[in-house]
Write an enzyme that holds these catalytic residues in place. Structure first.
Site, PDB file in Angstrom:
ATOM      1  N   ASP A 150       0.810  -1.229   0.000  1.00 40.90           N
ATOM      2  CA  ASP A 150       0.000   0.000   0.000  1.00 40.90           C
ATOM      3  C   ASP A 150       0.841   1.276   0.000  1.00 40.90           C
ATOM      4  O   ASP A 150       0.320   2.369  -0.142  1.00 40.90           O
ATOM      5  CB  ASP A 150      -0.885   0.022   1.240  1.00 40.90           C
ATOM      6  CG  ASP A 150      -0.043   0.124   2.496  1.00 40.90           C
ATOM      7  OD1 ASP A 150       0.861  -0.719   2.675  1.00 40.90           O
ATOM      8  OD2 ASP A 150      -0.243   1.072   3.271  1.00 40.90           O
ATOM      9  N   TYR A 245      10.734   5.476   2.164  1.00 39.48           N
ATOM     10  CA  TYR A 245      11.466   4.466   2.942  1.00 39.48           C
ATOM     11  C   TYR A 245      12.963   4.455   2.637  1.00 39.48           C
ATOM     12  O   TYR A 245      13.738   3.827   3.360  1.00 39.48           O
ATOM     13  CB  TYR A 245      10.885   3.070   2.676  1.00 39.48           C
ATOM     14  CG  TYR A 245       9.727   2.708   3.590  1.00 39.48           C
ATOM     15  CD1 TYR A 245       8.726   3.637   3.878  1.00 39.48           C
ATOM     16  CD2 TYR A 245       9.626   1.449   4.162  1.00 39.48           C
ATOM     17  CE1 TYR A 245       7.663   3.305   4.702  1.00 39.48           C
ATOM     18  CE2 TYR A 245       8.562   1.114   4.993  1.00 39.48           C
ATOM     19  CZ  TYR A 245       7.589   2.044   5.251  1.00 39.48           C
ATOM     20  OH  TYR A 245       6.540   1.708   6.068  1.00 39.48           O
TER      21      TYR A 245
HETATM   22  C1  G6P Z   1       3.145   1.214   5.177  1.00 39.04           C
HETATM   23  C2  G6P Z   1       3.806   0.060   4.498  1.00 39.04           C
HETATM   24  C3  G6P Z   1       3.400  -1.227   5.123  1.00 39.04           C
HETATM   25  C4  G6P Z   1       3.646  -1.182   6.612  1.00 39.04           C
HETATM   26  C5  G6P Z   1       2.944  -0.020   7.221  1.00 39.04           C
HETATM   27  C6  G6P Z   1       3.293   0.108   8.688  1.00 39.04           C
HETATM   28  O1  G6P Z   1       1.793   1.228   4.929  1.00 39.04           O
HETATM   29  O2  G6P Z   1       3.517  -0.042   3.132  1.00 39.04           O
HETATM   30  O3  G6P Z   1       4.176  -2.226   4.519  1.00 39.04           O
HETATM   31  O4  G6P Z   1       3.162  -2.364   7.198  1.00 39.04           O
HETATM   32  O5  G6P Z   1       3.360   1.132   6.570  1.00 39.04           O
HETATM   33  O6  G6P Z   1       2.540   1.116   9.211  1.00 39.04           O
HETATM   34  P1  G6P Z   1       2.421   1.339  10.757  1.00 39.04           P
HETATM   35  O7  G6P Z   1       1.383   2.404  10.863  1.00 39.04           O
HETATM   36  O8  G6P Z   1       2.003   0.016  11.349  1.00 39.04           O
HETATM   37  O9  G6P Z   1       3.772   1.761  11.222  1.00 39.04           O
HETATM   38 MN    MN Z   2       4.432  -2.069   2.412  1.00 40.87          MN
END
Ligand code: G6P
Ligand code: MN
Length: 422
Positions: A150, A245
Protein backbone atom coordinates in the site's frame (compact mmCIF):
# COMPACT_ATOMS: atom_id res chain seq x y z
CA UNK A 1 -14.93 -1.39 5.86
CA UNK A 2 -13.30 -0.73 2.52
CA UNK A 3 -14.89 -3.87 1.06
CA UNK A 4 -18.31 -2.84 2.39
CA UNK A 5 -17.84 0.62 0.93
CA UNK A 6 -17.25 -0.77 -2.58
CA UNK A 7 -20.02 -3.34 -3.00
CA UNK A 8 -21.25 -1.57 -6.13
CA UNK A 9 -18.08 -2.44 -8.01
CA UNK A 10 -17.08 -5.61 -6.13
CA UNK A 11 -20.25 -7.41 -4.98
CA UNK A 12 -19.69 -9.96 -2.23
CA UNK A 13 -21.41 -13.27 -1.56
CA UNK A 14 -19.58 -13.98 1.68
CA UNK A 15 -16.83 -12.66 3.92
CA UNK A 16 -14.79 -14.94 6.13
CA UNK A 17 -12.33 -13.91 8.79
CA UNK A 18 -9.49 -16.30 9.50
CA UNK A 19 -6.93 -16.10 12.29
CA UNK A 20 -4.98 -18.78 14.12
CA UNK A 21 -5.39 -16.84 17.38
CA UNK A 22 -8.97 -17.17 18.54
CA UNK A 23 -8.70 -14.77 21.44
CA UNK A 24 -7.41 -11.97 19.27
CA UNK A 25 -9.94 -12.73 16.54
CA UNK A 26 -12.77 -12.51 19.09
CA UNK A 27 -11.88 -8.90 19.74
CA UNK A 28 -13.07 -7.95 16.26
CA UNK A 29 -15.25 -10.84 15.05
CA UNK A 30 -18.60 -9.81 16.55
CA UNK A 31 -18.15 -6.17 15.53
CA UNK A 32 -17.46 -7.26 11.93
CA UNK A 33 -20.63 -9.32 11.95
CA UNK A 34 -22.62 -6.27 13.06
CA UNK A 35 -20.97 -3.99 10.48
CA UNK A 36 -21.71 -6.43 7.66
CA UNK A 37 -25.35 -6.94 8.75
CA UNK A 38 -25.87 -3.19 8.82
CA UNK A 39 -24.51 -2.80 5.30
CA UNK A 40 -25.98 -5.86 3.60
CA UNK A 41 -27.64 -8.69 5.54
CA UNK A 42 -27.39 -10.96 2.49
CA UNK A 43 -23.63 -11.28 2.81
CA UNK A 44 -22.77 -14.51 4.58
CA UNK A 45 -20.29 -14.11 7.39
CA UNK A 46 -18.01 -16.46 9.25
CA UNK A 47 -15.17 -15.93 11.70
CA UNK A 48 -13.13 -19.07 12.16
CA UNK A 49 -9.80 -20.47 13.25
CA UNK A 50 -10.29 -23.61 11.17
CA UNK A 51 -8.22 -23.46 7.95
CA UNK A 52 -10.55 -25.82 6.10
CA UNK A 53 -13.64 -23.76 6.84
CA UNK A 54 -11.81 -20.55 6.08
CA UNK A 55 -10.25 -21.56 2.79
CA UNK A 56 -13.07 -23.59 1.25
CA UNK A 57 -15.10 -21.95 -1.55
CA UNK A 58 -13.09 -18.72 -1.72
CA UNK A 59 -12.33 -16.52 -4.76
CA UNK A 60 -10.00 -14.02 -3.11
CA UNK A 61 -7.87 -14.38 -0.05
CA UNK A 62 -6.76 -10.99 1.27
CA UNK A 63 -3.74 -12.01 3.28
CA UNK A 64 -1.92 -10.04 5.89
CA UNK A 65 -0.26 -11.93 8.69
CA UNK A 66 2.17 -10.78 11.35
CA UNK A 67 4.12 -13.72 12.73
CA UNK A 68 5.11 -12.88 16.30
CA UNK A 69 2.59 -10.02 16.42
CA UNK A 70 3.42 -6.50 17.54
CA UNK A 71 5.44 -7.80 20.49
CA UNK A 72 8.03 -9.16 18.06
CA UNK A 73 7.82 -6.02 15.90
CA UNK A 74 8.90 -4.11 18.98
CA UNK A 75 12.03 -6.27 19.23
CA UNK A 76 12.69 -5.94 15.47
CA UNK A 77 12.87 -2.20 16.07
CA UNK A 78 14.63 -2.11 19.44
CA UNK A 79 17.38 -4.74 19.05
CA UNK A 80 19.04 -2.99 16.07
CA UNK A 81 18.79 0.39 17.81
CA UNK A 82 20.73 -1.03 20.77
CA UNK A 83 23.54 -1.67 18.29
CA UNK A 84 23.27 1.82 16.84
CA UNK A 85 21.53 0.50 13.71
CA UNK A 86 18.18 1.47 12.11
CA UNK A 87 15.26 -0.24 13.85
CA UNK A 88 12.41 -0.62 11.36
CA UNK A 89 9.91 -3.42 10.74
CA UNK A 90 10.72 -3.97 7.05
CA UNK A 91 14.05 -2.19 6.42
CA UNK A 92 17.42 -3.39 7.67
CA UNK A 93 17.91 -6.01 10.43
CA UNK A 94 14.31 -5.65 11.69
CA UNK A 95 12.97 -6.57 8.26
CA UNK A 96 15.43 -9.43 7.98
CA UNK A 97 14.33 -10.84 11.35
CA UNK A 98 10.67 -10.41 10.42
CA UNK A 99 11.27 -12.11 7.08
CA UNK A 100 12.83 -15.12 8.77
CA UNK A 101 9.71 -15.37 10.98
CA UNK A 102 7.13 -14.86 8.25
CA UNK A 103 8.12 -17.26 5.48
CA UNK A 104 6.71 -20.38 7.14
CA UNK A 105 3.39 -18.73 8.01
CA UNK A 106 2.89 -17.39 4.50
CA UNK A 107 3.67 -20.76 2.91
CA UNK A 108 1.25 -22.45 5.32
CA UNK A 109 -1.53 -20.16 4.12
CA UNK A 110 -0.63 -20.59 0.45
CA UNK A 111 -0.84 -24.35 0.95
CA UNK A 112 -4.27 -24.16 2.60
CA UNK A 113 -5.49 -22.03 -0.26
CA UNK A 114 -4.20 -24.45 -2.88
CA UNK A 115 -5.71 -27.39 -1.06
CA UNK A 116 -9.19 -26.00 -0.42
CA UNK A 117 -9.70 -23.40 -3.20
CA UNK A 118 -7.22 -24.08 -6.01
CA UNK A 119 -8.63 -21.31 -8.23
CA UNK A 120 -8.43 -18.67 -5.55
CA UNK A 121 -6.12 -15.65 -5.85
CA UNK A 122 -4.14 -14.68 -2.78
CA UNK A 123 -3.69 -10.92 -2.65
CA UNK A 124 -0.77 -10.84 -0.31
CA UNK A 125 0.39 -7.81 1.60
CA UNK A 126 2.13 -9.61 4.43
CA UNK A 127 5.45 -8.03 5.29
CA UNK A 128 8.34 -7.82 4.66
CA UNK A 129 6.86 -7.98 1.17
CA UNK A 130 10.09 -8.27 -0.83
CA UNK A 131 11.41 -11.19 1.18
CA UNK A 132 8.01 -12.90 1.18
CA UNK A 133 7.71 -12.45 -2.58
CA UNK A 134 11.15 -13.97 -3.13
CA UNK A 135 10.35 -16.90 -0.81
CA UNK A 136 7.05 -17.62 -2.59
CA UNK A 137 8.76 -17.34 -6.00
CA UNK A 138 11.37 -19.87 -4.93
CA UNK A 139 9.27 -22.29 -2.87
CA UNK A 140 5.78 -22.10 -4.45
CA UNK A 141 6.60 -21.00 -8.00
CA UNK A 142 3.21 -21.82 -9.53
CA UNK A 143 0.96 -20.47 -6.83
CA UNK A 144 -1.68 -17.85 -7.54
CA UNK A 145 -0.21 -15.27 -5.20
CA UNK A 146 -0.02 -11.58 -6.10
CA UNK A 147 2.21 -9.49 -3.87
CA UNK A 148 1.27 -5.87 -3.41
CA UNK A 149 2.04 -3.02 -1.02
CA UNK A 150 0.00 0.00 0.00
CA UNK A 151 3.02 2.30 0.33
CA UNK A 152 2.92 3.59 -3.28
CA UNK A 153 -0.82 4.26 -2.87
CA UNK A 154 -0.13 6.39 0.18
CA UNK A 155 2.66 8.26 -1.61
CA UNK A 156 0.57 8.78 -4.74
CA UNK A 157 -2.25 10.08 -2.60
CA UNK A 158 0.15 12.72 -1.25
CA UNK A 159 1.63 13.42 -4.68
CA UNK A 160 -1.82 13.94 -6.19
CA UNK A 161 -2.72 16.36 -3.42
CA UNK A 162 0.49 18.31 -3.99
CA UNK A 163 -0.24 18.40 -7.74
CA UNK A 164 -3.69 19.78 -6.98
CA UNK A 165 -5.45 16.71 -8.41
CA UNK A 166 -8.56 15.25 -6.78
CA UNK A 167 -7.34 11.68 -6.79
CA UNK A 168 -4.26 9.60 -7.49
CA UNK A 169 -6.42 7.97 -10.15
CA UNK A 170 -6.08 11.15 -12.17
CA UNK A 171 -2.40 10.39 -12.72
CA UNK A 172 -0.40 7.92 -14.81
CA UNK A 173 2.85 6.99 -13.16
CA UNK A 174 6.11 5.25 -14.03
CA UNK A 175 7.98 3.66 -11.14
CA UNK A 176 10.62 0.99 -10.60
CA UNK A 177 12.42 -0.61 -7.68
CA UNK A 178 12.05 -3.21 -4.97
CA UNK A 179 9.34 -3.07 -2.34
CA UNK A 180 9.91 -0.12 0.03
CA UNK A 181 12.87 0.73 -2.21
CA UNK A 182 11.83 2.52 -5.38
CA UNK A 183 11.61 5.67 -7.49
CA UNK A 184 8.95 7.41 -9.58
CA UNK A 185 10.33 8.48 -12.93
CA UNK A 186 7.18 10.05 -14.33
CA UNK A 187 3.92 11.46 -13.01
CA UNK A 188 1.54 12.56 -15.76
CA UNK A 189 -1.95 13.98 -15.61
CA UNK A 190 -4.60 12.39 -17.81
CA UNK A 191 -3.86 14.86 -20.58
CA UNK A 192 -0.33 13.50 -20.70
CA UNK A 193 1.44 16.52 -19.16
CA UNK A 194 4.59 15.60 -17.22
CA UNK A 195 4.28 16.91 -13.64
CA UNK A 196 7.44 15.43 -12.11
CA UNK A 197 9.86 18.40 -12.31
CA UNK A 198 7.37 20.73 -10.62
CA UNK A 199 6.57 18.13 -7.98
CA UNK A 200 10.27 17.73 -7.23
CA UNK A 201 10.46 21.50 -6.55
CA UNK A 202 7.73 21.12 -3.94
CA UNK A 203 9.15 17.93 -2.44
CA UNK A 204 12.58 19.58 -2.04
CA UNK A 205 10.96 21.95 0.39
CA UNK A 206 8.14 20.03 2.07
CA UNK A 207 8.67 16.36 1.24
CA UNK A 208 5.27 14.69 0.84
CA UNK A 209 3.62 17.23 3.14
CA UNK A 210 1.07 19.47 1.48
CA UNK A 211 2.89 22.82 1.95
CA UNK A 212 2.34 25.23 4.83
CA UNK A 213 -1.16 23.94 5.41
CA UNK A 214 0.08 20.40 6.00
CA UNK A 215 2.97 21.67 8.13
CA UNK A 216 0.44 23.35 10.39
CA UNK A 217 -2.44 20.88 10.45
CA UNK A 218 -1.11 17.35 9.92
CA UNK A 219 -0.79 15.08 12.95
CA UNK A 220 2.87 15.18 13.99
CA UNK A 221 3.42 11.42 14.28
CA UNK A 222 6.28 9.33 12.91
CA UNK A 223 4.57 9.17 9.49
CA UNK A 224 4.65 12.96 9.35
CA UNK A 225 8.40 12.87 9.91
CA UNK A 226 8.89 10.16 7.29
CA UNK A 227 6.84 12.13 4.75
CA UNK A 228 8.64 15.38 5.54
CA UNK A 229 12.09 13.80 5.38
CA UNK A 230 11.55 12.90 1.72
CA UNK A 231 12.76 16.47 1.09
CA UNK A 232 16.30 15.29 1.90
CA UNK A 233 16.05 12.03 -0.08
CA UNK A 234 14.86 13.77 -3.25
CA UNK A 235 18.08 15.81 -3.31
CA UNK A 236 20.08 12.61 -3.93
CA UNK A 237 18.53 12.47 -7.42
CA UNK A 238 16.44 15.39 -8.62
CA UNK A 239 15.19 13.53 -11.70
CA UNK A 240 13.04 11.11 -9.70
CA UNK A 241 10.67 11.06 -6.72
CA UNK A 242 11.97 8.55 -4.17
CA UNK A 243 10.08 6.21 -1.87
CA UNK A 244 10.09 7.78 1.58
CA UNK A 245 11.47 4.47 2.94
CA UNK A 246 14.80 5.15 1.27
CA UNK A 247 15.61 7.29 4.30
CA UNK A 248 16.45 4.10 6.20
CA UNK A 249 19.10 3.17 3.64
CA UNK A 250 20.46 6.57 2.58
CA UNK A 251 20.28 8.42 5.90
CA UNK A 252 20.60 5.69 8.54
CA UNK A 253 22.67 7.93 10.86
CA UNK A 254 19.90 10.53 10.88
CA UNK A 255 17.26 7.87 11.54
CA UNK A 256 19.17 6.34 14.45
CA UNK A 257 19.83 9.74 16.03
CA UNK A 258 16.14 10.57 15.81
CA UNK A 259 14.88 7.26 17.24
CA UNK A 260 13.96 6.54 20.85
CA UNK A 261 15.15 3.06 21.76
CA UNK A 262 12.58 2.94 24.55
CA UNK A 263 9.61 3.97 22.43
CA UNK A 264 9.45 2.97 18.77
CA UNK A 265 6.74 2.80 16.10
CA UNK A 266 5.55 -0.55 17.52
CA UNK A 267 4.80 1.21 20.81
CA UNK A 268 2.94 3.96 18.97
CA UNK A 269 0.85 1.35 17.18
CA UNK A 270 0.14 -0.70 20.34
CA UNK A 271 -0.82 2.39 22.34
CA UNK A 272 -2.62 4.04 19.43
CA UNK A 273 -4.19 2.23 16.50
CA UNK A 274 -4.51 -1.20 18.14
CA UNK A 275 -6.20 0.20 21.27
CA UNK A 276 -8.49 2.37 19.16
CA UNK A 277 -9.60 -0.46 16.87
CA UNK A 278 -10.16 -2.95 19.68
CA UNK A 279 -11.94 -0.24 21.69
CA UNK A 280 -14.25 0.61 18.79
CA UNK A 281 -15.01 -3.06 18.20
CA UNK A 282 -15.84 -3.59 21.88
CA UNK A 283 -18.19 -0.63 21.75
CA UNK A 284 -19.95 -1.91 18.61
CA UNK A 285 -20.37 -5.31 20.23
CA UNK A 286 -21.80 -3.80 23.42
CA UNK A 287 -24.19 -1.45 21.61
CA UNK A 288 -25.20 -3.96 18.97
CA UNK A 289 -24.74 -1.25 16.31
CA UNK A 290 -21.87 0.82 14.90
CA UNK A 291 -23.12 4.36 15.48
CA UNK A 292 -20.47 6.60 17.02
CA UNK A 293 -17.85 3.83 16.97
CA UNK A 294 -15.18 6.03 15.41
CA UNK A 295 -14.01 3.29 13.01
CA UNK A 296 -12.72 4.86 9.80
CA UNK A 297 -11.84 3.52 6.35
CA UNK A 298 -8.11 3.88 5.69
CA UNK A 299 -7.57 5.21 2.17
CA UNK A 300 -4.61 2.85 1.76
CA UNK A 301 -7.01 -0.11 1.85
CA UNK A 302 -8.51 0.88 -1.50
CA UNK A 303 -5.82 -0.82 -3.59
CA UNK A 304 -6.95 -4.25 -2.52
CA UNK A 305 -10.46 -3.61 -3.86
CA UNK A 306 -8.93 -2.27 -7.10
CA UNK A 307 -6.85 -5.42 -7.45
CA UNK A 308 -9.69 -7.84 -6.75
CA UNK A 309 -11.96 -5.89 -9.12
CA UNK A 310 -9.33 -5.97 -11.86
CA UNK A 311 -9.04 -9.76 -11.55
CA UNK A 312 -12.78 -10.39 -11.22
CA UNK A 313 -13.95 -8.06 -13.97
CA UNK A 314 -10.92 -7.78 -16.24
CA UNK A 315 -10.61 -4.00 -15.81
CA UNK A 316 -7.02 -3.90 -17.17
CA UNK A 317 -6.14 -1.38 -14.48
CA UNK A 318 -2.51 -0.32 -14.18
CA UNK A 319 -1.17 -1.15 -10.72
CA UNK A 320 2.20 -1.41 -8.99
CA UNK A 321 2.85 -5.04 -8.11
CA UNK A 322 5.82 -7.00 -6.83
CA UNK A 323 6.58 -9.45 -9.64
CA UNK A 324 9.43 -11.39 -11.17
CA UNK A 325 11.57 -9.06 -13.28
CA UNK A 326 12.05 -11.26 -16.34
CA UNK A 327 13.69 -8.47 -18.30
CA UNK A 328 11.24 -5.68 -17.44
CA UNK A 329 14.13 -3.76 -15.89
CA UNK A 330 16.63 -4.58 -18.59
CA UNK A 331 19.83 -4.27 -16.55
CA UNK A 332 18.63 -6.09 -13.41
CA UNK A 333 18.72 -9.88 -13.13
CA UNK A 334 15.70 -11.84 -14.38
CA UNK A 335 14.95 -13.60 -11.13
CA UNK A 336 14.62 -10.42 -9.05
CA UNK A 337 11.25 -9.67 -7.47
CA UNK A 338 10.75 -6.05 -8.48
CA UNK A 339 8.02 -3.49 -7.87
CA UNK A 340 6.84 -2.17 -11.25
CA UNK A 341 3.61 -1.13 -13.00
CA UNK A 342 1.55 -4.00 -14.37
CA UNK A 343 -1.72 -4.25 -16.26
CA UNK A 344 -4.15 -6.43 -14.30
CA UNK A 345 -6.96 -8.44 -15.84
CA UNK A 346 -8.78 -11.70 -15.34
CA UNK A 347 -5.79 -13.94 -16.06
CA UNK A 348 -3.44 -12.07 -13.75
CA UNK A 349 -0.90 -9.40 -14.56
CA UNK A 350 1.34 -8.26 -17.41
CA UNK A 351 4.36 -6.20 -16.33
CA UNK A 352 5.25 -3.05 -18.28
CA UNK A 353 8.72 -2.71 -19.68
CA UNK A 354 10.98 -0.30 -17.79
CA UNK A 355 14.17 -0.43 -19.86
CA UNK A 356 17.61 0.36 -18.47
CA UNK A 357 17.90 2.12 -15.12
CA UNK A 358 20.73 4.50 -14.05
CA UNK A 359 23.87 3.36 -12.21
CA UNK A 360 22.90 4.94 -8.87
CA UNK A 361 19.60 3.08 -8.58
CA UNK A 362 21.03 -0.08 -10.14
CA UNK A 363 23.80 -0.24 -7.55
CA UNK A 364 21.42 0.31 -4.65
CA UNK A 365 18.87 -2.19 -5.92
CA UNK A 366 21.43 -4.92 -6.53
CA UNK A 367 22.85 -4.60 -3.04
CA UNK A 368 19.41 -4.74 -1.41
CA UNK A 369 18.30 -7.55 -3.71
CA UNK A 370 21.28 -9.62 -2.58
CA UNK A 371 20.24 -9.05 1.04
CA UNK A 372 16.73 -10.30 0.33
CA UNK A 373 17.91 -13.34 -1.61
CA UNK A 374 20.40 -14.26 1.12
CA UNK A 375 17.64 -14.16 3.75
CA UNK A 376 15.62 -16.68 1.75
CA UNK A 377 18.76 -18.80 1.19
CA UNK A 378 19.42 -18.70 4.93
CA UNK A 379 15.86 -19.78 5.73
CA UNK A 380 15.90 -22.66 3.23
CA UNK A 381 19.41 -23.87 4.07
CA UNK A 382 19.16 -23.01 7.79
CA UNK A 383 22.44 -21.23 7.30
CA UNK A 384 23.92 -18.96 9.95
CA UNK A 385 26.55 -17.76 7.52
CA UNK A 386 24.09 -16.70 4.82
CA UNK A 387 22.11 -14.71 7.32
CA UNK A 388 25.26 -13.06 8.58
CA UNK A 389 26.09 -12.17 4.96
CA UNK A 390 22.60 -10.74 4.50
CA UNK A 391 23.11 -8.47 7.51
CA UNK A 392 26.63 -7.50 6.39
CA UNK A 393 25.34 -6.49 2.97
CA UNK A 394 22.47 -4.40 4.31
CA UNK A 395 23.28 -0.75 3.78
CA UNK A 396 21.96 -0.08 7.27
CA UNK A 397 24.68 -2.16 8.99
CA UNK A 398 28.17 -0.65 9.28
CA UNK A 399 30.39 -3.74 9.61
CA UNK A 400 30.69 -7.50 9.78
CA UNK A 401 31.35 -7.21 13.52
CA UNK A 402 28.14 -5.31 14.20
CA UNK A 403 26.28 -7.69 11.86
CA UNK A 404 27.44 -10.67 13.92
CA UNK A 405 26.57 -9.12 17.28
CA UNK A 406 23.16 -8.23 15.91
CA UNK A 407 22.61 -11.68 14.47
CA UNK A 408 23.34 -13.38 17.77
CA UNK A 409 20.85 -11.12 19.57
CA UNK A 410 18.22 -11.67 16.89
CA UNK A 411 18.65 -15.45 17.04
CA UNK A 412 18.06 -15.40 20.79
CA UNK A 413 14.98 -13.17 20.47
CA UNK A 414 13.50 -15.21 17.60
CA UNK A 415 14.23 -18.70 18.85
CA UNK A 416 10.53 -19.65 18.92
CA UNK A 417 10.04 -18.56 15.31
CA UNK A 418 13.15 -19.06 13.18
CA UNK A 419 14.49 -22.39 11.94
CA UNK A 420 17.53 -23.40 13.98
CA UNK A 421 20.57 -22.14 12.08
CA UNK A 422 23.71 -24.19 11.60
C1 G6P B 1 3.15 1.21 5.18
C2 G6P B 1 3.81 0.06 4.50
C3 G6P B 1 3.40 -1.23 5.12
C4 G6P B 1 3.65 -1.18 6.61
C5 G6P B 1 2.94 -0.02 7.22
C6 G6P B 1 3.29 0.11 8.69
O1 G6P B 1 1.79 1.23 4.93
O2 G6P B 1 3.52 -0.04 3.13
O3 G6P B 1 4.18 -2.23 4.52
O4 G6P B 1 3.16 -2.36 7.20
O5 G6P B 1 3.36 1.13 6.57
O6 G6P B 1 2.54 1.12 9.21
P1 G6P B 1 2.42 1.34 10.76
O7 G6P B 1 1.38 2.40 10.86
O8 G6P B 1 2.00 0.02 11.35
O9 G6P B 1 3.77 1.76 11.22
MN1 MN C 1 4.43 -2.07 2.41
Amino acid sequence: LMLLDNLDRLPLRAIKLYDNDEERQNKVAKACEILIKEKDPNIEYLATTCPKEAYTDVDFCLAHIRVGKLEMRELDEKIPLKHGVVGQETCGPGGIAYGMRSIEGVLENVDYMEKYSPNCWMLNYSNPASIIAEAVRRLRPNSRVINICDMPIGMEHNIARIAGLKSRKHMDIRYFGLNHFGWYTSIKDKKGNELLPKLVEHIKEYGFINGEEGMKNDKKDSWFETNLFTKEIVKTDLTTIPSSYLKYYLFPDYVVNHSDVNYTRANEVIDGREKEVFGSCALIEKQGHSKGSGLKIGIHAEFIVDLATALAFNTQERMLLIVQNNGAIENIQDDAMVEIPCIVGKDGYEPLSIGKIPTFQKGLIEQQLAVEKLVVDAWIEKSYNKLWQALMLSKTVPSATVAKELLDDLIEANKNYWPKLN
